[in-house]
Design a protein around this motif. Sequence first.
Motif, mmCIF file in Angstrom:
data_model
loop_
_atom_site.group_PDB
_atom_site.id
_atom_site.type_symbol
_atom_site.label_atom_id
_atom_site.label_comp_id
_atom_site.label_asym_id
_atom_site.label_seq_id
_atom_site.Cartn_x
_atom_site.Cartn_y
_atom_site.Cartn_z
ATOM 1 N N SER A 1 42.312 93.073 -7.586
ATOM 2 C CA SER A 1 42.020 92.049 -6.593
ATOM 3 C C SER A 1 40.504 91.965 -6.430
ATOM 4 C CB SER A 1 42.694 92.344 -5.253
ATOM 5 O OG SER A 1 42.197 93.539 -4.703
ATOM 6 N N SER B 1 37.285 90.768 -3.782
ATOM 7 C CA SER B 1 36.811 90.436 -2.434
ATOM 8 C C SER B 1 35.337 90.076 -2.554
ATOM 9 C CB SER B 1 36.998 91.634 -1.497
ATOM 10 O OG SER B 1 36.450 91.360 -0.235
ATOM 11 N N SER C 1 31.688 88.843 -0.665
ATOM 12 C CA SER C 1 30.863 88.726 0.537
ATOM 13 C C SER C 1 29.689 87.808 0.211
ATOM 14 C CB SER C 1 30.357 90.099 0.975
ATOM 15 O OG SER C 1 29.424 89.969 2.028
ATOM 16 N N ASP D 1 28.295 79.082 4.373
ATOM 17 C CA ASP D 1 29.371 78.507 5.168
ATOM 18 C C ASP D 1 30.726 78.926 4.574
ATOM 19 O OD1 ASP D 1 30.371 76.291 7.122
ATOM 20 O OD2 ASP D 1 31.299 75.806 5.171
ATOM 21 N N ARG D 2 31.678 79.332 5.438
ATOM 22 C CA ARG D 2 32.962 79.860 4.983
ATOM 23 C C ARG D 2 33.712 78.872 4.082
ATOM 24 N NH1 ARG D 2 35.589 84.219 5.562
ATOM 25 N NH2 ARG D 2 37.803 84.306 5.189
ATOM 26 N N GLU D 3 33.761 77.602 4.478
ATOM 27 C CA GLU D 3 34.488 76.613 3.682
ATOM 28 C C GLU D 3 33.852 76.456 2.303
ATOM 29 O OE1 GLU D 3 35.658 71.892 3.854
ATOM 30 O OE2 GLU D 3 35.416 72.972 5.753
ATOM 31 N N GLY E 1 32.005 78.744 0.791
ATOM 32 C CA GLY E 1 32.254 80.001 0.095
ATOM 33 C C GLY E 1 33.653 80.074 -0.498
ATOM 34 N N GLU E 2 34.649 79.627 0.260
ATOM 35 C CA GLU E 2 36.028 79.652 -0.232
ATOM 36 C C GLU E 2 36.198 78.745 -1.444
ATOM 37 O OE1 GLU E 2 38.309 78.740 3.279
ATOM 38 O OE2 GLU E 2 38.350 80.844 3.911
ATOM 39 N N LYS E 3 35.554 77.593 -1.429
ATOM 40 C CA LYS E 3 35.621 76.682 -2.576
ATOM 41 C C LYS E 3 34.939 77.303 -3.794
ATOM 42 C CE LYS E 3 36.025 72.404 0.023
ATOM 43 N NZ LYS E 3 35.384 71.178 0.472
ATOM 44 N N VAL F 1 34.535 80.553 -4.412
ATOM 45 C CA VAL F 1 35.360 81.675 -4.888
ATOM 46 C C VAL F 1 36.540 81.145 -5.702
ATOM 47 C CG1 VAL F 1 36.902 83.553 -4.156
ATOM 48 C CG2 VAL F 1 34.637 83.312 -3.110
ATOM 49 N N ALA F 2 37.194 80.093 -5.217
ATOM 50 C CA ALA F 2 38.322 79.501 -5.946
ATOM 51 C C ALA F 2 37.865 78.979 -7.310
ATOM 52 C CB ALA F 2 38.957 78.389 -5.124
ATOM 53 N N HIS G 1 37.115 81.868 -9.680
ATOM 54 C CA HIS G 1 38.364 82.476 -10.154
ATOM 55 C C HIS G 1 38.909 81.713 -11.366
ATOM 56 C CE1 HIS G 1 41.727 85.112 -9.917
ATOM 57 N NE2 HIS G 1 42.580 84.210 -9.465
#
Length: 140
Positions: A99, A101, A103, A108-110, A112-114, A116-117, A120
């Motif tokens: 997995s 993780s 940091s 900005d979280r949104e 960052g999530e984009k 990271v996706a 991946h």
Amino acid sequence: MPILYTTKASATGGRAGHAVSENGVLDVTLTVPKELGGDGATGTNPEQLFAAGYSACFLGALKFVAGKEKVKIPEDATVTATVGIGPREDGTGFYINPSISVSLPGVDREVGEKLVAAAHIVCPYSHALRTSTEISATLA
């Protein structure tokens, strides 16, 4: 697609042995963790090496996708790969359950999530783990 880079590493002695890259820069003593029946001697193991490679590769993929989106990845960004090992349910061998993780301080979280996706999808470790990547295993 053309292969852009190829390297080799060899191991002797199995999990309680030695591994070295073809250029000699990676040169490690391999030991078996106590959790897998080893004596806990100082050294590394395949799961730690996999985690190090995966985390570095994923961070590279993250920087790649961030560059395309004109987002600056902070210098103190960290990718941590966790790699567990255990017996397969069918009793025929072992499996790993990696997995990731991430940091990204100050991002900005949104956003960052984009990133990271997208990383991946781009990361070759992630790709190999989620697809049926063909692996050659031959007797030399």
